[in-house]
Design a protein around this motif. Sequence first.
Motif, PDB file in Angstrom:
ATOM      1  N   GLU A   1       9.968  -3.779  -8.206  1.00 46.09           N
ATOM      2  CA  GLU A   1       9.003  -2.980  -7.455  1.00 46.09           C
ATOM      3  C   GLU A   1       8.927  -3.473  -6.020  1.00 46.09           C
ATOM      4  OE1 GLU A   1       5.043  -3.384  -8.949  1.00 46.09           O
ATOM      5  OE2 GLU A   1       5.303  -5.500  -9.402  1.00 46.09           O
ATOM      6  N   LEU A   2       8.268  -2.692  -5.189  1.00 46.05           N
ATOM      7  CA  LEU A   2       8.076  -3.056  -3.787  1.00 46.05           C
ATOM      8  C   LEU A   2       6.724  -3.719  -3.627  1.00 46.05           C
ATOM      9  CD1 LEU A   2       9.221  -2.897  -0.896  1.00 46.05           C
ATOM     10  CD2 LEU A   2       7.989  -0.743  -0.631  1.00 46.05           C
TER      11      LEU A   2
ATOM     12  N   ALA B   1       0.812  -1.213   0.000  1.00 44.10           N
ATOM     13  CA  ALA B   1       0.000   0.000   0.000  1.00 44.10           C
ATOM     14  C   ALA B   1       0.844   1.260   0.000  1.00 44.10           C
ATOM     15  CB  ALA B   1      -0.908   0.002   1.226  1.00 44.10           C
ATOM     16  N   ASN B   2       2.162   1.124   0.248  1.00 47.89           N
ATOM     17  CA  ASN B   2       3.000   2.289   0.431  1.00 47.89           C
ATOM     18  C   ASN B   2       4.099   2.411  -0.622  1.00 47.89           C
ATOM     19  OD1 ASN B   2       1.657   2.823   2.946  1.00 47.89           O
ATOM     20  ND2 ASN B   2       2.794   1.108   3.770  1.00 47.89           N
ATOM     21  N   ARG B   3       4.071   1.575  -1.638  1.00 45.51           N
ATOM     22  CA  ARG B   3       5.155   1.590  -2.608  1.00 45.51           C
ATOM     23  C   ARG B   3       5.059   2.807  -3.515  1.00 45.51           C
ATOM     24  NH1 ARG B   3       1.989  -2.950  -4.832  1.00 45.51           N
ATOM     25  NH2 ARG B   3       0.874  -2.218  -6.671  1.00 45.51           N
TER      26      ARG B   3
ATOM     27  N   ARG C   1      14.036  -9.083   1.958  1.00 39.80           N
ATOM     28  CA  ARG C   1      13.849  -7.747   2.523  1.00 39.80           C
ATOM     29  C   ARG C   1      13.966  -6.726   1.398  1.00 39.80           C
ATOM     30  NH1 ARG C   1      18.677  -9.860   4.404  1.00 39.80           N
ATOM     31  NH2 ARG C   1      20.580  -8.858   3.651  1.00 39.80           N
ATOM     32  N   ALA C   2      13.528  -5.512   1.673  1.00 37.02           N
ATOM     33  CA  ALA C   2      13.584  -4.459   0.671  1.00 37.02           C
ATOM     34  C   ALA C   2      15.025  -4.004   0.458  1.00 37.02           C
ATOM     35  CB  ALA C   2      12.727  -3.282   1.100  1.00 37.02           C
ATOM     36  N   VAL C   3      15.346  -3.650  -0.791  1.00 44.70           N
ATOM     37  CA  VAL C   3      16.707  -3.252  -1.162  1.00 44.70           C
ATOM     38  C   VAL C   3      16.634  -2.053  -2.092  1.00 44.70           C
ATOM     39  CG1 VAL C   3      17.552  -5.623  -0.946  1.00 44.70           C
ATOM     40  CG2 VAL C   3      16.769  -4.802  -3.175  1.00 44.70           C
TER      41      VAL C   3
END
Length: 430
Positions: free
Chosen positions: A182-183, A44-46, A152-154
């Motif tokens: 994308e996230l 929801a925040n990407r 995890r996000a990178v």
Amino acid sequence: MRRTDRPRTARRPGRRLPVCAASLTALSALVLGSGPAAAQDPVANRAPGPVTWRADLAAGTGDEANITRADGSLRLRDGRLRPASVRARQGQGTAVLPARVLDRAVNRIAVDLDATTPAGTRTAVDVRGRDGLGRWTEWREARAGEPAVLPRAVTEVQARLTLVGAPAGTTPEIRGLGLSAELGAPAAGAGASAASAAAPFSARVFATREGLVGGTTANGHVIVPDDHFVALPSRRGLSPKGSAEYSVRVCGPARCETAPVWDVGPWNTHDDHWNPSSVRETFKDLPQGKPEAQAAYENGYNGGRDEFGRRVLNPAGIDLADGTFYNVGLDDNGWVTVTYLWTGDGAATRSFPTWGMGVNIRKQATTASTRVAQLAGPTTVRVQCQVRGQLVQIDGWSNDAWSYLPDYGGYVSNIYIDVPEGWLPGVPTC
């Protein structure tokens, strides 16, 4: 955003400052826009839309093994050259492409591969990412229609191409590679594994001596006498040539040694037995820490055979180069304790509520740093660690503490963490 939007229970330590132009500047740098409250999910925040690029296959990377180029395409230089440890009949080559620095946080990478794979050959695209703490994730394979989901996000992504030939020497060809990142939602089990402090995983594994001096490893290293490295049966933990980005600590009868992972084998090439079953690439019904070869040898698992259909003759889950083998005190194949040093989270995460609309997450702990993600509204975030960074002033409040959010690959000012303390309790320093 109105000052009254902020919960009345929030408190921030530090000196009280008057509202001024400086505080409004900091506010505009931190908060952009408004909207409905965000769901507690990075999806929801990407940032809107994926980031896409095409790999330049024409230029050599300097990190290649058994690869040749012609008209911008990649092929095997020698269709008979194979990784030393796995002892398969098929030739193999790899090319690690330059890392790509992105302007946003991502954790899902899709690929569009233009390749020709004659009968008996195959290709693979593995990707990994580096996060805001400078740590690389494991490699994950991305297939057509099946994006790789990183743990995890990178904000930095790297791809590695693997070409496997047919036993007769026929080679595949790769002509182009497109990537899209994308996230999205975190990988399954990511939150659970990071919910508490996790030391690197260790297991007792049967080790064999690789030997094979003069042979070539999966990352292109030519084996020398008294060499020091190990082979593991999966590409997920394979270090680029000359690096120790993925290393293990091997403890034998005499002593322990830390050695890089430079080869793939023994027996299998898709058996990341150090990972939990939920994220293990194959053989997901085996417990974490048990190599497929051990299960096949001891219990007849998979008909007693490895992924190539060969009868498993020993339970080996790791190969040791000669120098490492003798240094840890082995004089024959035997059991050792292996710690997979890249697997630990290094710190616990704690969850905290946030306040504010359109709160920016930055690559570094400063408002001048690139925005990598945004919280649309109040939500709950996981915090791994915190640092002292730029002093942020908003509506008379000031704070120089910033929290690192592993699900978003960046830092948020602690002013937007909705707890009384400005320096979060129970959260370590990055």
